[in-house]
Design a protein around this motif. Sequence first.
Motif, PDB file in Angstrom:
ATOM      1  N   SER A 191       0.799  -1.218   0.000  1.00 51.96           N
ATOM      2  CA  SER A 191       0.000   0.000   0.000  1.00 51.96           C
ATOM      3  C   SER A 191       0.838   1.277   0.000  1.00 51.96           C
ATOM      4  CB  SER A 191      -0.929  -0.001   1.222  1.00 51.96           C
ATOM      5  OG  SER A 191      -0.175  -0.083   2.426  1.00 51.96           O
ATOM      6  N   GLN A 192       2.040   1.238   0.610  1.00 58.20           N
ATOM      7  CA  GLN A 192       2.843   2.458   0.687  1.00 58.20           C
ATOM      8  C   GLN A 192       3.216   2.988  -0.694  1.00 58.20           C
ATOM      9  OE1 GLN A 192       3.571  -0.289   2.551  1.00 58.20           O
ATOM     10  NE2 GLN A 192       4.367   0.291   4.577  1.00 58.20           N
ATOM     11  N   LEU A 193       3.720   2.118  -1.555  1.00 59.22           N
ATOM     12  CA  LEU A 193       4.152   2.571  -2.877  1.00 59.22           C
ATOM     13  C   LEU A 193       2.966   2.909  -3.766  1.00 59.22           C
ATOM     14  CD1 LEU A 193       7.218   0.301  -3.715  1.00 59.22           C
ATOM     15  CD2 LEU A 193       7.126   2.521  -2.590  1.00 59.22           C
ATOM     16  N   LYS A 194       1.870   2.164  -3.609  1.00 67.44           N
ATOM     17  CA  LYS A 194       0.671   2.494  -4.384  1.00 67.44           C
ATOM     18  C   LYS A 194       0.194   3.892  -4.040  1.00 67.44           C
ATOM     19  CE  LYS A 194      -1.046  -2.237  -4.981  1.00 67.44           C
ATOM     20  NZ  LYS A 194      -2.123  -3.214  -4.646  1.00 67.44           N
ATOM     21  N   PHE A 195       0.228   4.224  -2.757  1.00 68.50           N
ATOM     22  CA  PHE A 195      -0.199   5.553  -2.327  1.00 68.50           C
ATOM     23  C   PHE A 195       0.776   6.616  -2.827  1.00 68.50           C
ATOM     24  CE2 PHE A 195      -0.074   9.074   0.724  1.00 68.50           C
ATOM     25  CZ  PHE A 195      -1.413   9.461   0.714  1.00 68.50           C
ATOM     26  N   LEU A 196       2.066   6.355  -2.731  1.00 70.83           N
ATOM     27  CA  LEU A 196       3.081   7.339  -3.070  1.00 70.83           C
ATOM     28  C   LEU A 196       3.077   7.686  -4.553  1.00 70.83           C
ATOM     29  CD1 LEU A 196       5.451   9.011  -1.971  1.00 70.83           C
ATOM     30  CD2 LEU A 196       6.941   7.060  -2.437  1.00 70.83           C
ATOM     31  N   TYR A 197       2.836   6.697  -5.401  1.00 70.14           N
ATOM     32  CA  TYR A 197       2.946   6.928  -6.841  1.00 70.14           C
ATOM     33  C   TYR A 197       1.602   7.054  -7.561  1.00 70.14           C
ATOM     34  CZ  TYR A 197       7.919   5.765  -6.481  1.00 70.14           C
ATOM     35  OH  TYR A 197       9.255   5.756  -6.157  1.00 70.14           O
ATOM     36  N   HIS A 198       0.529   6.558  -6.957  1.00 78.54           N
ATOM     37  CA  HIS A 198      -0.728   6.495  -7.700  1.00 78.54           C
ATOM     38  C   HIS A 198      -1.908   7.176  -7.011  1.00 78.54           C
ATOM     39  CE1 HIS A 198       1.316   3.793 -10.409  1.00 78.54           C
ATOM     40  NE2 HIS A 198       1.571   2.948  -9.428  1.00 78.54           N
ATOM     41  N   SER A 199      -1.719   7.698  -5.815  1.00 75.80           N
ATOM     42  CA  SER A 199      -2.820   8.371  -5.123  1.00 75.80           C
ATOM     43  C   SER A 199      -3.084   9.749  -5.742  1.00 75.80           C
ATOM     44  CB  SER A 199      -2.495   8.526  -3.636  1.00 75.80           C
ATOM     45  OG  SER A 199      -3.450   9.352  -3.009  1.00 75.80           O
TER      46      SER A 199
END
Length: 260
Positions: A191-199
């Motif tokens: 979830s961390q990278l999804k949030f960082l790059y795609h939020s």
Amino acid sequence: MDPLEIRERIDRFRILVIGRANAGKTTILQRVCNTRENPEIYNSTGKKIDATVLMASTERGLHNIENEMVFKSNPGFIFHDSRGFEAGGESEFNKVKVFIADRSKEIKLKDQLHAIWYCIPMDEACRSFTSGEVKFFSQCDTGSIPVIVLFTKFDALYDDAYAQLKSKGASMNDAAELAPKHAEESFAIGSQLKFLYHSKEIRHPPKCHICLPNMDRDDADCGPLIERTAGTLDNEVLKQIFVSTQQSNLELCIKYAVEK
């Protein structure tokens, strides 16, 4: 341009390091500069600051992002330090924004800010982004200055990875051996990278990220950090300076020379 001529014109590579107080920033800088010693601190006019005076200022909660940290072992780097935004709140965040904006306006390349390392420790009980970190990536436009997120103390995730592997039937030895790779693979789709790059909330995502485990060890490898940072630099002169300045990755120097 000849490397010696570049060094005469630009002198040193300038990096802003942002992160919480326990993010392991100093340890990483020591590894990059191949030393165990603390850096010397200079003010914006180039005057060295006495360590006792600096300590007293720190204890009073004072912090100057304009101060320059230089390690004797590798004076080709200038580091600026920001404590992160949980310590100073809105005031500290505004100081960072102003610092980045002012450095972007500098005419001379040597006075500009060349890269930003944003350190986020993974040993916290809550490993999600803090409100200050979200604020930085949603509101702070760094322009052409590349931002690299450093997930520090990444080995803190190995215990969880070990437990997951054990629960799936792996032996103790196999789980211990496979834990680092399993932690990296799980983090890559987490979830961390999804949030960082795609939020949608993150308007200014970093150029890239790097996971840094075991930086406190003498054999810690900063090569991936150096190579990843070099890869974010669009300015070829800056890339030459960065590659020639760092001393911990001879292979990168050779690789870049061959590519050129």
